[in-house]
Scaffold this motif. Structure first.
Motif, PDB file in Angstrom:
ATOM      1  N   GLU A 162      27.733  43.840  31.995  1.00  0.00           N
ATOM      2  CA  GLU A 162      28.343  42.780  32.024  1.00  0.00           C
ATOM      3  C   GLU A 162      29.051  42.015  32.741  1.00  0.00           C
ATOM      4  N   VAL A 163      29.559  42.730  34.032  1.00  0.00           N
ATOM      5  CA  VAL A 163      30.326  41.969  35.007  1.00  0.00           C
ATOM      6  C   VAL A 163      29.563  41.463  36.498  1.00  0.00           C
ATOM      7  N   MET A 164      29.180  42.959  36.611  1.00  0.00           N
ATOM      8  CA  MET A 164      27.770  42.655  38.208  1.00  0.00           C
ATOM      9  C   MET A 164      27.399  41.351  37.863  1.00  0.00           C
ATOM     10  N   PRO A 165      26.292  41.415  36.649  1.00  0.00           N
ATOM     11  CA  PRO A 165      25.525  39.649  37.323  1.00  0.00           C
ATOM     12  C   PRO A 165      25.778  38.389  37.935  1.00  0.00           C
ATOM     13  N   HIS A 166      27.101  38.603  37.597  1.00  0.00           N
ATOM     14  CA  HIS A 166      28.351  37.250  37.494  1.00  0.00           C
ATOM     15  C   HIS A 166      27.937  37.251  39.545  1.00  0.00           C
ATOM     16  N   PHE A 167      27.786  38.231  40.448  1.00  0.00           N
ATOM     17  CA  PHE A 167      28.525  38.253  41.064  1.00  0.00           C
ATOM     18  C   PHE A 167      26.985  38.533  42.454  1.00  0.00           C
ATOM     19  N   THR A 168      25.825  39.617  41.819  1.00  0.00           N
ATOM     20  CA  THR A 168      24.837  40.260  43.034  1.00  0.00           C
ATOM     21  C   THR A 168      23.546  39.326  42.386  1.00  0.00           C
ATOM     22  N   THR A 169      22.895  39.425  41.848  1.00  0.00           N
ATOM     23  CA  THR A 169      21.331  38.855  41.937  1.00  0.00           C
ATOM     24  C   THR A 169      21.187  37.851  40.896  1.00  0.00           C
ATOM     25  N   GLY A 170      21.915  37.816  40.070  1.00  0.00           N
ATOM     26  CA  GLY A 170      21.769  37.267  38.274  1.00  0.00           C
ATOM     27  C   GLY A 170      21.021  37.796  37.884  1.00  0.00           C
ATOM     28  N   GLU A 171      21.025  38.977  37.386  1.00  0.00           N
ATOM     29  CA  GLU A 171      20.339  40.259  37.045  1.00  0.00           C
ATOM     30  C   GLU A 171      21.434  41.131  36.498  1.00  0.00           C
ATOM     31  N   THR A 172      21.365  41.605  35.728  1.00  0.00           N
ATOM     32  CA  THR A 172      21.987  43.298  34.794  1.00  0.00           C
ATOM     33  C   THR A 172      21.264  44.153  35.748  1.00  0.00           C
ATOM     34  N   GLY A 173      22.422  44.870  35.518  1.00  0.00           N
ATOM     35  CA  GLY A 173      22.450  45.896  36.217  1.00  0.00           C
ATOM     36  C   GLY A 173      21.232  46.774  35.639  1.00  0.00           C
ATOM     37  N   ALA A 174      21.013  46.817  34.924  1.00  0.00           N
ATOM     38  CA  ALA A 174      19.808  47.862  34.227  1.00  0.00           C
ATOM     39  C   ALA A 174      18.213  47.080  34.687  1.00  0.00           C
TER      40      ALA A 174
END
Length: 346
Positions: free
Chosen positions: A330-342
């Motif tokens: 829920e947090v990382m996708p806002h700052f990385t690739t646009g994908e969820t971590g999973a």
């Protein structure tokens, strides 16, 4: 902006057992690897029950054996506690066993209790660190190195085996001017505003970006990593409970960082935290996923390259795992690739 999980050991109850503490940390590393975190990080501390990791390179090789892609950062190893003639070879071996995933974060030592009892008084740590770093770099980069300094004197030696690749090195620095000068020397930087001084953080980032801009292409590859304590909280009550645990954690941390260093049988005495709990709550990242996004946004805007999240401050092991999973989703996708971590891990 990339993310790492700090695999720090907070060990308030001896009956839990060191084997279980390290098993918990390994479980976090495996989960972080699967969910697409950029790195996991381990620190070095001796003789105390908080941040308890006396063998970070050994632990790094264990993590590498159980993961596939995640970088493994030492954040940090305390150079003045080691003989560089021995340590340089250990670094090479760890780099080989981690298959190039090791990022060597180094520092001078921060806890007077620990340093004094290991025979390196805090008053000497700066000079010892500076010379140790020079010796380490020389041994890793050249053959037949001799030395005639204040703390090292030896005839020509060659560390074996030789490094198979350049080993990335990251400097732990708090002072903004120190960050500037270490960046100019070509080091990646790790820093933290500790319990959260906003102006200090701006100055720290400014020191890094000013140096990197002045270096031009030569500094383009350098990165700034910021360490923060945090946990996901789904309700106000959960946030309060976790904040109270963090407040107690900082009471132990302050004791050995800036306080009297009151330790008995390896257990740090819990002293009153110097920072009021409400002020600490504003500084730390103990909140809902959306609030985490809001708090992390300014870091990305300032130019922070990586955030190390430390979810280990006296809570149950499952709560750290829950935070890692929720953060990835829920947090990382806002700052990385646009994908969820999973999704990124699939």
């Amino acid at each position: 902006m990339k993310f790492s999980i700090q695999l720090s050991a907070d060990y308030p109850d001896k009956s839990y057992g060191g084997d279980r503490v390290y098993a918990d940390m390994l479980e976090q590393a495996v989960l972080a690897d699967r969910l697409g975190f950029d790195a996991v990080s381990v620190t070095e501390h001796h003789l105390i029950n908080s941040l308890m990791m006396p063998a970070p390179l050994t632990f790094a090789t264990k993590i590498a054996a159980m993961t596939e892609r995640v970088k493994i950062m030492t954040s940090v190893v305390v150079l003045p506690l080691h003989d560089m003639r021995v340590y340089a070879g250990e670094v090479v071996v760890a780099d080989i066993f981690t298959e190039g995933r090791l990022m060597l974060g180094v520092g001078r030592g921060a806890f007077a209790y620990e340093m004094d009892r290991m025979g390196v008084p805090m008053a000497e740590t700066r000079a010892r660190f500076d010379e140790s770093l020079d010796v380490l770099q020389a041994l890793l980069s050249r053959e037949e190195v001799s030395w005639d300094g204040d703390y090292y004197r030896f005839e020509p030696i060659t560390i074996m085996p030789r490094p198979v690749r350049d080993i990335q090195m990251m400097m732990a620095v708090l002072n903004p001017e120190g960050i500037y000068h270490c960046t100019k020397r070509g080091f990646h930087i790790q820093t933290t505003p500790l319990s959260g001084d906003a102006q200090l953080l701006r100055d720290q980032v400014s020191g890094f970006t000013r140096a990197r801009d002045e270096m031009g292409e030569a500094g383009a590859h350098l990165t700034l990593t910021l360490s923060r304590v945090g946990q996901v909280a789904r309700s106000a009550g959960e946030a309060r409970r976790k904040l109270e645990a963090a407040h107690r954690y900082y009471g132990r941390f302050d004791n050995v960082f800036t306080g009297p260093g009151e330790v008995s049988h390896g257990m740090i005495r819990e002293l009153p935290c110097k920072t009021p709990i409400e002020e600490l709550g504003e500084a730390l990242i103990i909140c809902s996923p959306q609030e985490m996004v809001d708090k992390l946004g300014p870091y990305a805007e300032m130019g922070v390259d990586r955030v190390i999240l430390n979810p280990n401050f006296g809570l149950e092991a499952r709560e750290a795992l829950d935070t890692i999973a929720c953060f990835a989703e829920e947090v990382m996708p806002h700052f990385t690739t646009g994908e969820t971590g999973a999704q990124a891990a699939e």
